[in-house]
Design a protein around this motif. Structure first.
Motif, mmCIF file in Angstrom:
data_model
loop_
_atom_site.group_PDB
_atom_site.id
_atom_site.type_symbol
_atom_site.label_atom_id
_atom_site.label_comp_id
_atom_site.label_asym_id
_atom_site.label_seq_id
_atom_site.Cartn_x
_atom_site.Cartn_y
_atom_site.Cartn_z
ATOM 1 N N TRP A 47 0.863 -1.197 0.000
ATOM 2 C CA TRP A 47 0.000 0.000 0.000
ATOM 3 C C TRP A 47 0.888 1.232 0.000
ATOM 4 O O TRP A 47 1.842 1.325 0.777
ATOM 5 C CB TRP A 47 -0.898 -0.022 1.230
ATOM 6 N N VAL A 48 0.584 2.177 -0.872
ATOM 7 C CA VAL A 48 1.383 3.388 -1.004
ATOM 8 C C VAL A 48 0.678 4.597 -0.394
ATOM 9 O O VAL A 48 1.276 5.341 0.386
ATOM 10 C CB VAL A 48 1.688 3.666 -2.496
ATOM 11 N N ALA A 61 2.404 5.608 3.027
ATOM 12 C CA ALA A 61 3.346 4.681 3.629
ATOM 13 C C ALA A 61 4.597 5.456 4.049
ATOM 14 O O ALA A 61 4.964 6.455 3.408
ATOM 15 C CB ALA A 61 3.708 3.592 2.627
ATOM 16 N N ASP A 62 5.249 4.999 5.090
ATOM 17 C CA ASP A 62 6.449 5.687 5.561
ATOM 18 C C ASP A 62 7.514 5.757 4.469
ATOM 19 O O ASP A 62 8.291 6.707 4.405
ATOM 20 C CB ASP A 62 7.015 4.965 6.786
ATOM 21 N N SER A 63 7.529 4.752 3.605
ATOM 22 C CA SER A 63 8.557 4.672 2.570
ATOM 23 C C SER A 63 8.442 5.780 1.524
ATOM 24 O O SER A 63 9.407 6.057 0.811
ATOM 25 C CB SER A 63 8.509 3.306 1.884
ATOM 26 N N VAL A 64 7.270 6.412 1.429
ATOM 27 C CA VAL A 64 7.076 7.442 0.401
ATOM 28 C C VAL A 64 6.690 8.786 0.995
ATOM 29 O O VAL A 64 6.597 9.781 0.262
ATOM 30 C CB VAL A 64 6.011 7.009 -0.637
ATOM 31 N N LYS A 65 6.463 8.846 2.287
ATOM 32 C CA LYS A 65 6.010 10.074 2.933
ATOM 33 C C LYS A 65 7.012 11.201 2.696
ATOM 34 O O LYS A 65 8.220 11.010 2.833
ATOM 35 C CB LYS A 65 5.815 9.832 4.424
ATOM 36 N N GLY A 66 6.489 12.341 2.315
ATOM 37 C CA GLY A 66 7.341 13.488 2.045
ATOM 38 C C GLY A 66 7.845 13.555 0.615
ATOM 39 O O GLY A 66 8.398 14.570 0.195
ATOM 40 N N ARG A 67 7.665 12.466 -0.139
ATOM 41 C CA ARG A 67 8.126 12.441 -1.533
ATOM 42 C C ARG A 67 6.969 12.285 -2.520
ATOM 43 O O ARG A 67 7.035 12.794 -3.639
ATOM 44 C CB ARG A 67 9.100 11.262 -1.745
ATOM 45 N N PHE A 68 5.936 11.585 -2.121
ATOM 46 C CA PHE A 68 4.781 11.334 -2.992
ATOM 47 C C PHE A 68 3.587 12.145 -2.521
ATOM 48 O O PHE A 68 3.410 12.378 -1.313
ATOM 49 C CB PHE A 68 4.402 9.857 -2.965
ATOM 50 N N THR A 69 2.748 12.534 -3.465
ATOM 51 C CA THR A 69 1.511 13.253 -3.155
ATOM 52 C C THR A 69 0.363 12.646 -3.951
ATOM 53 O O THR A 69 0.422 12.596 -5.194
ATOM 54 C CB THR A 69 1.626 14.744 -3.482
ATOM 55 N N ILE A 70 -0.657 12.228 -3.240
ATOM 56 C CA ILE A 70 -1.856 11.703 -3.887
ATOM 57 C C ILE A 70 -2.866 12.830 -4.009
ATOM 58 O O ILE A 70 -2.952 13.707 -3.137
ATOM 59 C CB ILE A 70 -2.449 10.520 -3.086
ATOM 60 N N LEU A 81 -0.936 10.406 -8.687
ATOM 61 C CA LEU A 81 0.146 10.200 -7.723
ATOM 62 C C LEU A 81 1.371 10.926 -8.263
ATOM 63 O O LEU A 81 1.950 10.512 -9.275
ATOM 64 C CB LEU A 81 0.452 8.725 -7.503
ATOM 65 N N GLN A 82 1.719 12.018 -7.615
ATOM 66 C CA GLN A 82 2.924 12.765 -7.968
ATOM 67 C C GLN A 82 4.084 12.188 -7.172
ATOM 68 O O GLN A 82 4.028 12.132 -5.938
ATOM 69 C CB GLN A 82 2.757 14.248 -7.645
ATOM 70 N N MET A 83 5.111 11.751 -7.878
ATOM 71 C CA MET A 83 6.245 11.092 -7.230
ATOM 72 C C MET A 83 7.506 11.909 -7.480
ATOM 73 O O MET A 83 7.906 12.117 -8.627
ATOM 74 C CB MET A 83 6.407 9.675 -7.794
ATOM 75 N N ASN A 84 8.088 12.397 -6.406
ATOM 76 C CA ASN A 84 9.316 13.187 -6.479
ATOM 77 C C ASN A 84 10.456 12.465 -5.771
ATOM 78 O O ASN A 84 10.220 11.524 -5.006
ATOM 79 C CB ASN A 84 9.091 14.556 -5.842
ATOM 80 N N SER A 85 11.667 12.910 -6.027
ATOM 81 C CA SER A 85 12.862 12.334 -5.394
ATOM 82 C C SER A 85 12.838 10.806 -5.476
ATOM 83 O O SER A 85 13.053 10.106 -4.474
ATOM 84 C CB SER A 85 12.937 12.779 -3.934
#
Length: 125
Positions: A47-48, A61-70, A81-85
Motif C-alpha cells: 500500500w502506497v 506509507a512511511d517509505s514514500v512520505k514526504g516524496r509522494f503526493t496523492i 500520484l505525484q512522485m518526487n525524489s
C-alpha cells in the motif's frame, strides 16, 4: 462497468519526478476512497497511499512520505500520484484501486474491489 486505467509510468532517473494517473469510469467516483498500491519485481503488494472522497484526507506509507503526493480531480474522475525524489526502490508496477463501499475506507486489500491493470515505473540510471 467499473474501469480503472492507469497511465504515466516510464523510466526515470534517481532523484527525478513522475506523475501517474488513473482514469475511472463506471461508478460514482466522488463517492469512493481511492488507493495507490505497488508491487516491486519479485515482491508482494505494498500500500502506497490513500485519499478520501473529497480529497481532504490523505495517508502515505512511511517509505514514500514526504516524496509522494496523492490527489484527485472529481470533476475529471481521475486519481493522481505525484512522485518526487524517486529512488531505485520505488521501481514497481503501480495500481490504483477503489474501496468496496461508498464512503467507506478499506482496511486491507480485501476491501478494495476493483483494480486497474497497473503502470510500470522504473527508476534507474
Amino acid at each position: 462497468q467499473v474501469q480503472l486505467v492507469e497511465s504515466g509510468g516510464g523510466l526515470v532517473q534517481p532523484g527525478g519526478s513522475l506523475r501517474v494517473s488513473c482514469a475511472a469510469s463506471g461508478f460514482t467516483f466522488n463517492s469512493y476512497w481511492m488507493y495507490w498500491v505497488r508491487q516491486a519485481p519479485g515482491k508482494g503488494l505494498e500500500w502506497v497511499s490513500d485519499i478520501n472522497t473529497g480529497g481532504g484526507s490523505t495517508s502515505y506509507a512511511d517509505s514514500v512520505k514526504g516524496r509522494f503526493t496523492i490527489s484527485r480531480d472529481n470533476a475529471k474522475n481521475t486519481l493522481y500520484l505525484q512522485m518526487n525524489s524517486l529512488k531505485s526502490e520505488d521501481t514497481a508496477v503501480y495500481y490504483c484501486a477503489k474501496a468496496f463501499g461508498a464512503g467507506e475506507k478499506a482496511l486491507d486489500y480485501y476491501g478494495m474491489d476493483y483494480w486497474g491493470k497497473g503502470t510500470l515505473v522504473t527508476v534507474s540510471s
